[in-house]
Design a protein around this motif. Structure first.
Motif, PDB file in Angstrom:
ATOM      1  N   UNK A 272       0.820  -1.218   0.000  1.00 50.71           N
ATOM      2  CA  UNK A 272       0.000   0.000   0.000  1.00 50.71           C
ATOM      3  C   UNK A 272       0.853   1.267   0.000  1.00 50.71           C
ATOM      4  N   UNK A 273       2.012   1.216   0.669  1.00 53.82           N
ATOM      5  CA  UNK A 273       2.873   2.395   0.716  1.00 53.82           C
ATOM      6  C   UNK A 273       3.385   2.754  -0.677  1.00 53.82           C
ATOM      7  N   UNK A 274       3.648   1.730  -1.513  1.00 50.79           N
ATOM      8  CA  UNK A 274       4.088   1.975  -2.884  1.00 50.79           C
ATOM      9  C   UNK A 274       2.992   2.620  -3.706  1.00 50.79           C
ATOM     10  N   UNK A 275       1.765   2.148  -3.535  1.00 54.58           N
ATOM     11  CA  UNK A 275       0.637   2.650  -4.310  1.00 54.58           C
ATOM     12  C   UNK A 275       0.087   3.958  -3.753  1.00 54.58           C
TER      13      UNK A 275
ATOM     14  N   UNK B  44      -5.302   3.597  -9.484  1.00 55.38           N
ATOM     15  CA  UNK B  44      -5.723   2.769  -8.352  1.00 55.38           C
ATOM     16  C   UNK B  44      -6.823   3.484  -7.569  1.00 55.38           C
ATOM     17  N   UNK B  45      -6.694   4.797  -7.415  1.00 54.89           N
ATOM     18  CA  UNK B  45      -7.716   5.578  -6.723  1.00 54.89           C
ATOM     19  C   UNK B  45      -9.044   5.507  -7.471  1.00 54.89           C
TER      20      UNK B  45
ATOM     21  N   UNK C 275      -5.859  -7.133  -1.921  1.00 50.55           N
ATOM     22  CA  UNK C 275      -5.049  -6.047  -2.465  1.00 50.55           C
ATOM     23  C   UNK C 275      -5.815  -5.262  -3.531  1.00 50.55           C
ATOM     24  N   UNK C 276      -5.511  -3.969  -3.632  1.00 49.32           N
ATOM     25  CA  UNK C 276      -6.132  -3.129  -4.649  1.00 49.32           C
ATOM     26  C   UNK C 276      -5.523  -3.354  -6.029  1.00 49.32           C
TER      27      UNK C 276
END
Length: 316
Positions: free
Chosen positions: A36-39, A83-84, A146-147
């Motif tokens: 998540x930190x990467x995305x 992704x958002x 995961x997203x």
């Protein structure tokens, strides 16, 4: 598990007495799931698992370090915008779009493919249904939280969604980088219907680039026996040999680095000094002028292949 039948690197050496050095095979350290930190996009459960207290989430929302993009999903200002958008529509990114985020080399998409996102959504929400062209939908049970799909799930979706050549390129890419074993790729291929397995065909663990995969598949389609990664004395490993012609296939990676032009010309000269017939193909020829390139390669083999085969035989 059934072993995956593979084309492998050649044992051919020119001259035959030459002693090949060990061919480098990289070990890839990249993760199989995107954090998540990467995305820059987080579910509430991911924040809880990271020991981020509810008060800190509220504070981040208040000062702009976080924004709520969907129920239970938050994003940083610098979050991956696709992704958002997918999260807002209760969708997840997979297939080609996920593989690009996993840094798996994928063929350049067409203009239509660029505008078509590869998503899973049960079902696609209205925000995506209004888009033209519509996204390439993957209607399957989503087995992950995961997203963005994991590497394995992205590969499984790509093997079903992409054309045979593109699917073979991404599968061979992860093989070449040691990110998956032949047995793991076999599991993905064996899960496919017969017509999709036939479309992908036999894979190779010797291709060093997507460009090489494309050229080698073309030569095999024309009926040539292709040797990949042939060792030539005073040159090193040459990408491919087929029909009497040695092919050097330039990609956008090592061949575009400083000094690559001079190094490649030294290799070309060494090959010609041995009397070998050689052909160097550029990235643009393979990906931006492919139809003309295929015709030129076929004509070159027809004209120069017999001379090339005699030169190889002479070197013994």
């Amino acid at each position: 598990m059934t072993a995956l039948p593979l084309h492998t690197a050649s044992t051919m050496a020119v001259p035959s007495r030459a002693l090949p050095w060990k061919r480098p095979h990289p070990a890839d350290p990249r993760e199989d799931r995107l954090s998540p930190a990467t995305l820059g996009v987080f579910t509430r459960s991911q924040l809880v698992e990271a020991d981020v207290p509810a008060a800190e989430i509220r504070k981040g929302l208040a000062d702009g370090r976080l924004r709520r993009v969907a129920r239970g999903i938050y994003a940083r200002p610098d979050a991956d915008p696709q992704v958002v958008t997918a999260a807002r529509a209760s969708a997840r990114i997979t297939c080609r779009d996920a593989l690009m985020r996993h840094q798996v080399w994928t063929p350049e998409p067409s203009a239509d493919q660029i505008s078509r996102r590869h998503l899973y959504s049960p079902p696609l929400a209205r925000i995506w249904a209004r888009r033209r062209p519509p996204p390439a939908a993957h209607f399957r049970t989503w087995p992950e939280q995961d997203l963005v799909a994991s590497l394995d799930l992205s590969l499984a979706h790509a093997a079903r969604c992409l054309d045979g050549e593109s699917a073979s390129i991404v599968l061979e890419s992860v093989l070449a980088e040691n990110r998956r074993t032949p047995e793991e790729i076999a599991a993905i291929v064996e899960a496919l219907p017969d017509h999709l397995r036939s479309r992908i065909g036999r894979l190779s663990d010797a291709s060093g680039s997507g460009s090489e995969t494309r050229v080698v598949r073309m030569l095999r389609r024309l009926g040539y026996r292709v040797e990949q990664q042939v060792f030539v004395e005073d040159v090193g490993f040459v990408d491919a040999y087929g029909g009497g012609i040695f092919l050097e296939i330039d990609g956008r990676g090592p061949h575009s680095l400083p000094g690559a032009f001079d190094r490649d010309r030294r290799r070309d000269l060494a090959l010609r000094r041995l009397g070998l017939q050689t052909l160097r193909l550029s990235y643009d020829q393979i990906w931006h002028d492919w139809q003309a390139t295929q015709l030129a390669v076929r004509d070159t083999i027809r004209l120069l292949g017999p001379h090339g085969r005699r030169a190889v035989e002479r070197l013994g």
